[in-house]
Design an enzyme around this catalytic site. Structure first.
Site, short mmCIF file in Angstrom:
data_model
loop_
_atom_site.label_atom_id
_atom_site.label_comp_id
_atom_site.label_asym_id
_atom_site.label_seq_id
_atom_site.Cartn_x
_atom_site.Cartn_y
_atom_site.Cartn_z
NE ARG A 38 -2.78 2.82 3.11
CZ ARG A 38 -2.31 3.97 3.63
NH1 ARG A 38 -1.04 4.07 3.99
NH2 ARG A 38 -3.10 5.01 3.79
CG ASN B 285 -8.72 5.07 6.05
OD1 ASN B 285 -9.25 5.87 6.82
ND2 ASN B 285 -7.87 5.47 5.13
CD GLU C 26 -3.70 7.73 2.08
OE1 GLU C 26 -4.51 8.23 2.86
OE2 GLU C 26 -2.53 8.15 1.97
CG ASP D 171 1.19 6.86 3.88
OD1 ASP D 171 0.05 6.76 4.34
OD2 ASP D 171 1.95 7.83 4.12
C1 AAO Z 1 1.46 14.21 12.64
C2 AAO Z 1 0.71 15.27 13.40
C3 AAO Z 1 0.75 16.59 12.64
C4 AAO Z 1 2.18 16.99 12.33
C5 AAO Z 1 2.85 15.85 11.57
C6 AAO Z 1 4.30 16.12 11.25
O1 AAO Z 1 -0.63 14.85 13.60
O2 AAO Z 1 0.12 17.57 13.44
O3 AAO Z 1 2.18 18.15 11.53
O4 AAO Z 1 2.77 14.67 12.36
O5 AAO Z 1 5.02 16.33 12.38
C7 AAO Z 1 -0.74 10.24 9.88
C8 AAO Z 1 -1.64 11.13 10.74
C9 AAO Z 1 -1.11 12.54 10.84
C10 AAO Z 1 0.33 12.53 11.29
C11 AAO Z 1 1.11 11.76 10.23
C12 AAO Z 1 2.61 11.70 10.49
O6 AAO Z 1 -2.93 11.16 10.16
O7 AAO Z 1 -1.90 13.23 11.82
O8 AAO Z 1 0.82 13.88 11.39
O9 AAO Z 1 0.63 10.39 10.23
O10 AAO Z 1 2.85 11.17 11.74
C13 AAO Z 1 -4.30 13.71 3.47
C14 AAO Z 1 -3.40 12.86 2.58
C15 AAO Z 1 -3.42 11.39 2.95
C16 AAO Z 1 -3.21 11.19 4.45
C17 AAO Z 1 -4.28 11.99 5.17
C18 AAO Z 1 -4.15 11.86 6.70
O11 AAO Z 1 -3.78 13.04 1.23
O12 AAO Z 1 -2.36 10.78 2.25
O13 AAO Z 1 -4.13 13.37 4.84
N1 AAO Z 1 -3.25 9.76 4.80
C19 AAO Z 1 -1.99 8.98 4.95
C20 AAO Z 1 -2.08 7.99 6.12
C21 AAO Z 1 -2.08 8.76 7.41
C22 AAO Z 1 -0.74 9.46 7.59
C23 AAO Z 1 -0.20 9.99 6.33
C24 AAO Z 1 -0.78 9.77 5.10
C25 AAO Z 1 1.13 10.61 6.39
O14 AAO Z 1 -3.17 7.16 5.95
O15 AAO Z 1 -2.35 7.93 8.52
O16 AAO Z 1 -0.91 10.56 8.52
O17 AAO Z 1 2.06 9.53 6.27
C26 AAO Z 1 -8.91 15.87 2.08
C27 AAO Z 1 -7.88 15.58 1.01
C28 AAO Z 1 -7.03 14.40 1.40
C29 AAO Z 1 -6.38 14.67 2.73
C30 AAO Z 1 -7.49 14.97 3.77
C31 AAO Z 1 -6.91 15.28 5.14
O18 AAO Z 1 -9.77 14.72 2.16
O19 AAO Z 1 -8.57 15.28 -0.19
O20 AAO Z 1 -6.03 14.18 0.43
O21 AAO Z 1 -5.67 13.49 3.15
O22 AAO Z 1 -8.27 16.07 3.32
O23 AAO Z 1 -6.13 16.42 5.05
C32 AAO Z 1 -13.87 14.18 2.72
C33 AAO Z 1 -13.40 14.98 1.51
C34 AAO Z 1 -11.93 14.70 1.22
C35 AAO Z 1 -11.14 14.97 2.45
C36 AAO Z 1 -11.64 13.98 3.49
C37 AAO Z 1 -10.84 13.97 4.79
O24 AAO Z 1 -13.96 12.81 2.40
O25 AAO Z 1 -14.17 14.60 0.39
O26 AAO Z 1 -11.47 15.54 0.18
O27 AAO Z 1 -13.00 14.29 3.80
O28 AAO Z 1 -10.96 15.19 5.46
#
Ligand code: AAO
Length: 496
Positions: free
Chosen positions: A204, A307, A242, A206
């Site tokens: 997968r 998820n 993803e 990420d």
């Molecule tokens: C942590 C801390 C942060 C700090 C960072 C760096 O929480 O405060 O700044 O460390 O120090 C995970 C956690 C994060 C964490 C990160 C690293 O969730 O909190 O940050 O580990 O430790 C986007 C990305 C997508 C990502 C998702 C969370 O596109 O790739 O954000 N998912 C993956 C993993 C996830 C992981 C990471 C990536 C990073 O699955 O676990 O993060 O490795 C919209 C956009 C999306 C966007 C979301 C959220 O989505 O389209 O692309 O995802 O917003 O920003 C509806 C809407 C849809 C929207 C969705 C969700 O469905 O239609 O558009 O709602 O809101």
């Protein structure tokens, strides 16, 4: 890359989120192989950031797993020896390992403090020259990032307006790697090939949305075939990206289908909306290519209800384990309806977004194992693990999914908040999402005559059905009454 490298009648992934390698190995042997689960998506196995004093030293957030420090196989889930043992033992019982690979970035720029002793107080977190962006364990430095193109965070509006920024800027402060560099690609290929040598089946990717498809294409072109002694000759790893695309996005899921599958967030959203009674469940018999935005062909999608990210949204816009029967209906439908490759979520209980997996009271790093109820095989709540994949309704629908592999949906009935369909010659499924009325059918099931055990209300134990029995006549017809907020599911593997 879009063909699952699983046994042919086990097209089902379970995400054992934050499980330890030793526990996954046992789970493959003791449970997964018996219920048609074909692969486990495991949490990122590489070395990650850690904190000694998070929540007063009482917890370590789950998301440290998404901040790579190096590609050494050493993580909260276990070490390389344990990882290797897990892959071997799971493969031996026909359950594949899919690795969540974090290739988009390294750690958060603000969190490099404390990693390899760099960035102690007084340094500017944003000063690359202070070694903040140096990762000696893998050999990356500031020159291997996208800093020149963009050294700040992706803005919310970028998701709608700028694919360039989504791919070049930092995802919540995470140091963004340049996958266009052959040097960076080489390091990543070493990591992926190492995993392949150990016997994994695929990946997968990420944050796939945040990397250029063409870079990924070149990167994966340099990755070896999966092991022929396990998977047969000339098999490519199975890869899914993803990519969150529910319409209105600058980055499109369709950009990724040449190089694998993508995570279809539309599926869980549509099914959850119906399960939560905000749309007519009967309409979901149209769910497939072309339904809504971005539901592409069967072979391009990995489908799931929730998820590990969106189950933590407040409030979640999808159904999750806390939703009880609505969740069982949603997952049950996913497992019965022949569209895409389904993935079952398996969680631990949580109250807050960041809360890490169940662990010893100290040191926090020691994740504790699930414990099981010997009579019904579910995970004990006291162990902190939800184990949705072991819930009787879900595990038995996983068996339904396996038994009905390859059989088309026929005799489709769309009711008011209800639906039913046969899986030609192999099974019959009926779902009632009404609160007060039964869903009554006198229907063609396509099944051979016999008495069947409804595997939603019960299961076959020593050839005794613990649930409702359904009689199919010699004409293939049956009278079925589905209770409110429930399912009836019968298949040829559970005939009495
Ligand atoms: C942590 C801390 C942060 C700090 C960072 C760096 O929480 O405060 O700044 O460390 O120090 C995970 C956690 C994060 C964490 C990160 C690293 O969730 O909190 O940050 O580990 O430790 C986007 C990305 C997508 C990502 C998702 C969370 O596109 O790739 O954000 N998912 C993956 C993993 C996830 C992981 C990471 C990536 C990073 O699955 O676990 O993060 O490795 C919209 C956009 C999306 C966007 C979301 C959220 O989505 O389209 O692309 O995802 O917003 O920003 C509806 C809407 C849809 C929207 C969705 C969700 O469905 O239609 O558009 O709602 O809101």
């Amino acid at each position: 890359y879009d063909k699952p490298t699983f046994l042919s009648d086990r097209n089902l992934i379970v995400h054992l989120f934050e499980w330890k390698w030793t526990d996954i190995a046992a789970e493959c042997e003791n449970f997964l192989q018996n219920y048609g689960y074909g692969a486990v998506q495991v949490s990122p196995p590489m070395e990650h950031i850690t904190f000694t004093n998070y929540n007063n030293g009482n917890d370590l957030p789950w998301w440290v797993r998404y901040q790579p420090v190096s590609y050494k196989l050493s993580s909260r889930s276990g070490n390389e020896a344990e990882f290797t043992d897990m892959v071997n033992r799971c493969n031996k019982v026909g359950v594949r390992i899919i690795v969540d690979v974090v290739l988009n970035h390294m750690v958060g720029i603000g969190q490099k403090k404390g990693v390899n002793g760099v960035g102690s107080s007084g340094d500017s977190d944003f000063d690359a020259t202070a070694g903040i962006e140096t990762f000696p364990g893998v050999g990356f430095g500031a020159g291997d990032t996208h800093d020149k193109e963009c050294d700040h965070d992706i803005q919310d509006s970028d998701y709608q307006n700028s694919a360039y920024n989504v791919k070049m800027c930092r995802l919540s402060g995470l140091i963004d790697l340049n996958q266009n560099s052959t040097y960076v690609q080489g390091k990543m290929q070493d990591y992926l090939n190492h995993l392949i040598t150990l016997g994994v089946a695929g990946f997968r990717a990420d944050a796939g949305k945040h990397m250029w498809p063409n870079d990924l294409k070149n990167l994966f072109a340099g990755v070896n075939n999966v092991r022929s002694d396990i998977f047969g000759p000339n098999q490519r790893p199975f890869i899914f990206y993803e990519v969150i695309d529910q319409g209105g996005e600058a980055v499109h899921a369709a950009d990724y289908i040449e190089i694998g599958r993508y995570t279809n967030f539309n599926f869980g959203a549509a099914v959850s909306t119906a399960a939560k009674k905000n749309s007519n469940f009967g309409g979901l018999t149209k769910l497939g290519p072309g339904y809504g935005y971005g539901n592409l062909d069967d072979i391009y999608v990995v489908n799931f209800i929730d998820n590990h990210d969106n189950q933590r949204s407040i409030p979640p816009n999808v159904a999750i384990y806390k939703d009880g029967s609505a969740y069982k209906l949603a997952v049950g439908f996913m497992l019965a309806w022949p569209y895409g490759l389904p993935r079952v979520m398996s969680s631990y209980y949580f109250d807050t977004h960041d809360q890490g997996p169940p662990h010893m009271s100290g040191p926090y790093f020691n994740t504790t194992s699930p414990t099981f109820d010997s009579s019904n095989q579910t995970c004990q709540q006291s162990s902190g693990w939800v184990c949705e994949h072991r819930w009787p309704e879900i595990r038995n629908l996983a068996k339904f999914h396996q038994t009905t592999t390859g059989a088309a949906a026929t005799a489709i009935t769309s009711g008011n908040n209800a639906l039913a369909f046969a899986r030609s010659g192999k099974g019959y499924f009926a779902l009632n999402n009404n609160n007060n009325v039964n869903f009554n059918l006198n229907t063609q099931t396509t099944l051979p005559a016999g008495t069947y055990c409804d595997v939603y209300s019960g299961e076959l134990v020593n050839n005794q059905c613990t649930g409702t029995q359904i009689i199919v006549g010699s004409d293939g017809k049956a009278s079925i009454s589905v209770l409110p907020n429930s399912i009836v599911a019968i298949h040829i593997g559970a005939r009495i």
